[in-house]
Design a protein around this motif. Sequence first.
Motif, PDB file in Angstrom:
ATOM      1  N   LYS A 351    -109.288  20.883 -17.618  1.00  0.00           N
ATOM      2  CA  LYS A 351    -110.738  20.678 -17.680  1.00  0.00           C
ATOM      3  C   LYS A 351    -111.316  20.429 -16.296  1.00  0.00           C
ATOM      4  O   LYS A 351    -112.435  20.860 -15.991  1.00  0.00           O
ATOM      5  CB  LYS A 351    -111.041  19.499 -18.602  1.00  0.00           C
ATOM      6  CG  LYS A 351    -110.753  19.779 -20.073  1.00  0.00           C
ATOM      7  CD  LYS A 351    -111.061  18.571 -20.942  1.00  0.00           C
ATOM      8  CE  LYS A 351    -110.797  18.864 -22.418  1.00  0.00           C
ATOM      9  NZ  LYS A 351    -111.061  17.683 -23.276  1.00  0.00           N
ATOM     10  N   THR A 355    -114.248  22.936 -14.562  1.00  0.00           N
ATOM     11  CA  THR A 355    -115.602  22.483 -14.214  1.00  0.00           C
ATOM     12  C   THR A 355    -115.960  22.724 -12.747  1.00  0.00           C
ATOM     13  O   THR A 355    -117.123  22.582 -12.369  1.00  0.00           O
ATOM     14  CB  THR A 355    -115.749  20.982 -14.515  1.00  0.00           C
ATOM     15  OG1 THR A 355    -114.740  20.258 -13.787  1.00  0.00           O
ATOM     16  CG2 THR A 355    -115.585  20.708 -16.004  1.00  0.00           C
ATOM     17  N   LYS A 361    -112.507  25.893  -6.333  1.00  0.00           N
ATOM     18  CA  LYS A 361    -111.303  25.649  -7.123  1.00  0.00           C
ATOM     19  C   LYS A 361    -110.056  25.597  -6.245  1.00  0.00           C
ATOM     20  O   LYS A 361    -109.219  24.694  -6.388  1.00  0.00           O
ATOM     21  CB  LYS A 361    -111.148  26.729  -8.192  1.00  0.00           C
ATOM     22  CG  LYS A 361    -112.140  26.593  -9.337  1.00  0.00           C
ATOM     23  CD  LYS A 361    -111.991  27.718 -10.345  1.00  0.00           C
ATOM     24  CE  LYS A 361    -113.015  27.545 -11.478  1.00  0.00           C
ATOM     25  NZ  LYS A 361    -112.980  28.654 -12.443  1.00  0.00           N
TER      26      LYS A 361
END
Length: 685
Positions: A351, A355, A361
Amino acid sequence: MNTIKNRLYQALTAICVLCLLWCGYSTWRRAMKNFPDAVCPKGGKTLLILGGVLLLVGTWQFLFARIDRMSRRERAVCAAALFAVMIAVYAGMISVLHIVPRNDSHSMLDQALYMARTGTNSIHPDSAYLTYFSKYGNNYLLTLFFVQFFRGMDALGATDLYQTVYMLNAVCLIIGCIFSCLIARHIRNGAAAVKVLVLFVCNPVFYIMTFWVYSNTLSIPFAMLLFYLGVCLYQTENRKRKLLFGCIGAFVAVIGYQIRPTAVFPVLAFLVGWFFYILPKLREKTWHVRELVPRAAALVLLLAIAAGTQMTVSNRCQQAFGSISHANYPLTHWLMMGSHGKGVYNEADDKFTLTLPDDKKGPVTKAKTIEHYQRLGAKGTAKLWLKKMAITWGDGWFQMSRRLNQMEGYSWTYQHLIGGKSFAIKYYSQCFWLSVLLLTICNLMRQFGRRTVLTYDFLLMTVILGGIVFYLFWEVKSAYAISFLPFFFLLAGGHTLPMPEERHRKTAARIGLCAVWAAVLIGAGNVQRVAALRSQTPKYVIRSYGSTWVEPVHLFDGGTMTQTFYPNHSFDTIRLKIRTQAGAAYASQEVANFTVQLRNAAGQVVYETSVTPNDIEDQSRVCLDTGVQPADKNGYTLSIIKHAGSKQDMSLWTSTGMSLDSYTGTMTIGNTEKQTDLYMSVYRK
């Protein structure tokens, strides 16, 4: 130079042996846990496992010694018989078991079947698996392959698509076995090939993993083909053949990497071997320009084939998944999951990465990984690595139950292989893996003190050691080790252990016989306990398992959901998953939110009850005691009606699906037929 090379080789061998000893110890502990205390006391468990390992190793060594004495014709007949047994087991299991894939396997196959049936060549924005494929780009090529596979099966008129993909998986495993035997024949002799085949036939894991159609099994033929091509390149002196093997290897390496990165570990092993064995010879030789030019041209050709294959694959994947590929998880995501806790899949980490903005990332997960290791320190990192080795390589059952628990249709075979009566197969699987580890360690330890290094044993060991090191950093599951099993078989079955001297043989035989008989006696003494425990295990007709790939469905006041199903065995319980927003603790009034009815094929109501939030048990389960209902090929219909004005909001769980059914039957909501099925289990207690 040779002294340094041999010492380095022995150092790597020592590291590999120590790692495998820890894996063996972890497997022993896991095997002990597989036996409930109600079945066998602790001391009895130890003797049972020891007896099983001695029996397997002793049987294999007896067979290996006989194989060494066989003529070429006798070995050919023996190999043909072993292959016939293997194929018969695969065919028998596929014909009698109906296991439904779940999680990654289900997502990949369901998306591929949807694209094949609708004629689309790219993922639709409304796909049920849009989030899944946006995260995991590693399954793009396999999904596209199965699109073409399903189109071919539809053209041929195949009706049971589950069986077709299971047959394909079995074919891949058999091809991996064939290449493994060819490798053993090339690096040793024909007898070694038959010995390796014996281990493949005795291996229970591949037979059961036929029903888990995913990259860890589908990549095995590519990995073994790459190692085989490397052996051929090393052995042949013919330049044309070298070029041919190299071109095939460049193509296979790219495809194998796209299916599963660990498939190219043989390439890395041969690169290490090149520095060990080939480079020193090349440095001693005087080279002329006319000798270098064709070699340089061949290298350019191989790079061009690899680059061309990679570009073609990438372009095709972009055409199909380019709209979501920008959101793919970076490699550092899996390194982050593997850097804390037990190194396994972590929902919170998933999760967290989901997000993050796409451009953040990579850097953020990399920083998190470094932070985790800094917090652990050297001692904490060592403990983490030991845990991860134990999880990945210390389980002879390889978490198969978790992947194969979802099924339809009661069968004796399922009950004894994966269901509640699988004590024997789990015991055998753990003993098998312990025996393979033992033989692998023994054959590696034979290398100590050798003046000359066995080239191919070193390369096989390098593949295994590379896998161990890789999963020290990557996120881990025991199922990941399955891709490396053929390399263990090549080391474990490649040699026959030296027999003891005549005066020691009787002593060794007596010790082994005592252990085996102790195991038999303990097993016989616990038959009643095992029978009592087995009688408590449910007989599943339909089994939905796990909490992933399910969707909540909310019914409006007065709304009705129906689900048909066709049991092949009597049942007395239906288990649903129902979730309430407020929770059972807040149900202040006994207002029936749902009325549940079960009708037979004649339309008669054979069971009816009301369900309130107070009926919800742990893990959102609701068990309905329907009384014993007989098997009926015409089926039953389960109706769920939401009462108007209900005080609580409860949602029913259904399986995610666009084309593949979780089980035979139809679900409707109102007057609309749905592709998905109600998430339920039907069984006899």
